[in-house]
Design a protein around this motif. Structure first.
Motif: not given
Length: 500
Positions: A203-225
């Motif tokens: 989550l720390q990296h998520l917040a940083r990359l949204l602000d650093e690059y100006g992305f309009d959101g994310v595509y989250n590939d869950l990789g879920y178990v």
């Protein structure tokens, strides 16, 4: 990516209501210029436009008694594209230039409003001094984001709230299960959504990359178990099981996705999620704006049946690396009647070179589908420099020369039907919009705003005839005389606009 396949889709499909669409020829329709981004209806509609909208909605309310789903369309970006920036792993990082400027112009004019970059945007293998949650080429990434924004489009970037390479120096074994996804160039651990340590890192990296690059959101590939559902000795050691975990509820995942959704929406962004195959997260709160389905899928009809009543908005991408379709139109037959529109694969040609980079350890081809697929694309690319090219992991080899033009033809018909403020009635089962019951294997849906649209889809193989109560014209063929009699060939789709 996800190793799950369509093996479980039959059961999911049998639990869903049966479907029915159809497709008229896409090649004879006069194309209008794609609309610009739609302004908010309260600010742009005149009183007369509001009157027309309300009268069309009232007409639908009076004549439709039962449907599978009724939905108010808002904040829906139907034209979406997965843009291939270049190869990764690679010998030299991609660097957007004038070619990308021209390609983005083409996509804007095509009707695309949401650009998605996949994992080649980052440096998951740390080959060039970056990492999985940062750009391979930071300056080039910012320049590409600016290119997209200058054209009035949004850009979202790949992240994963579960997958993280076990070889990465930041990885901590206690975050993840013992079961890894080992394919092509990566060894992705499944990090647990119930792990406090993993949450803090991601989550720390998520917040940083949204602000650093100006992305309009994310595509989250869950990789879920799902936490707590596997053998104790294979679970993440850092898990805190605070929520109900059951076949009906993904507790820790719901909580984590809720936090991600809030973080992205706080910045005015959008979230697209991919769980695997035709599945969706089992949550009771809103945790995504778009759900991507189709990876691993070989059958478009199964994909339709499994996903037709999912929460909006669904973005199908039938996996053409495995699937075969009789016609490109079939992709739209299986999507449009259910307020879905297929993802376009575009950008730089996907050469497949990522599967032959020196110094990268790849699994044997006989053990890894993606290694085989990418190397087949690379072999074809070397022999056919002029194409037809592939444009993504989920594309065929060789590429499909008519995929893009057919996508544009259907998108230009679809966009007016899903304008802001449209009410949609999907899979109508009781109505007097037509005379008598619909033929078996035919599905009808309605989209009502300033215009009243009727979608008729024939999923059967036989020709059927339908008589509508009112007169309609085919969308894109408004100069043809209105009529009430419609002959739908097998496996065909008609998009109609009511006259009067």
């Amino acid at each position: 990516m996800d190793r799950r396949t369509f093996l479980g889709w039959g059961a999911a499909a049998s639990a869903a209501v049966s479907v029915v669409p159809s497709i008229a020829s896409a090649n004879t329709v006069a194309l209008a210029s794609p609309p610009a981004n739609t302004p908010p209806i309260l600010a742009s509609y005149s009183a007369e436009q509001h009157r027309q909208r309300l009268e069309n909605i009232a007409y639908a309310q009076a004549h439709i008694r039962r449907a599978m789903r009724k939905h108010l369309i808002t904040s829906y970006l139907a034209g979406q594209c997965c843009y291939n920036l270049g190869e990764y792993p690679c010998e030299k990082p991609w660097d957007p230039d004038a070619w990308d400027e021209q390609e983005l112009d083409r996509l804007r004019d095509h009707g695309i409003r949401l650009i998605q970059v996949h994992e080649e945007w980052n440096d998951s293998q740390r080959l060039f001094g970056s990492h999985k949650l940062a750009a391979l080429n930071p300056a080039g990434m910012r320049r590409f984001v600016e290119m997209v924004h200058r054209r009035g489009m949004k850009l979202i970037a790949y992240v994963s709230s579960g997958y993280f390479d076990r070889k990465d120096p930041d990885f901590r074994p206690e975050w993840a299960t013992r079961d890894d996804l080992r394919e092509i160039y990566f060894q992705y651990a499944h990090c647990s959504p119930a792990s406090p340590g993993w949450r803090a890192y991601f989550l720390q990296h998520l917040a940083r990359l949204l602000d650093e690059y100006g992305f309009d959101g994310v595509y989250n590939d869950l990789g879920y178990v799902q936490p707590g559902t596997i053998a104790p000795d294979a679970r993440a050691r850092d898990e805190v099981l605070a929520f109900e975990e059951s076949p009906q509820h993904d507790g820790a995942l719901e909580d984590l996705l809720g936090l991600i959704y809030a973080e992205v929406h706080r910045r005015g962004g959008v979230v697209k999620v991919h769980k695997g195959g035709a599945s969706a997260p089992k949550t009771s709160i809103k945790v995504y704006d778009y759900l991507w389905v189709g990876e691993g899928g070989k059958d478009g009809d199964l994909l339709r049946k499994a996903t037709k009543n999912y929460e909006p908005y669904v973005v199908p991408c039938l996996d053409m690396s495995r699937a075969k379709v009789d016609r490109e139109d079939d992709l739209y037959l299986n999507a449009i009647p259910y307020m879905q529109f297929p993802l376009l694969l575009a950008g730089r040609p996907f050469t497949g070179q990522r599967a032959v980079i020196p110094g990268i350890q790849y699994p044997p081809e006989e053990q890894c589908f993606w290694t085989r697929h990418c190397r087949a694309i690379w072999k074809h690319y070397q022999a056919h420099a002029d194409g037809p090219h592939s444009y993504g992991w989920w594309d065929s080899t060789p590429g499909r020369p008519h995929a893009r033009s057919v996508h544009q033809q259907w998108l230009r018909r679809y966009l007016p039907m899903v304008e802001e403020g449209t009410w949609a009635w999907l899979e109508i089962t009781d109505s007097d919009l037509w005379a008598g019951p619909l033929p078996t294997d035919v599905v009808a849906s309605v989209f009502a705003n300033q215009h009243f649209y009727l979608v008729l889809a024939n999923y059967g193989t036989e020709v059927v005839e339908i008589q509508t109560t009112d007169a309609y014209v085919p969308v894109g063929e408004e100069k043809t005389p209105p009529r009430k009699e419609w002959k739908l060939s097998g496996r065909s789709l008609e998009l109609l606009r009511r006259v009067g």
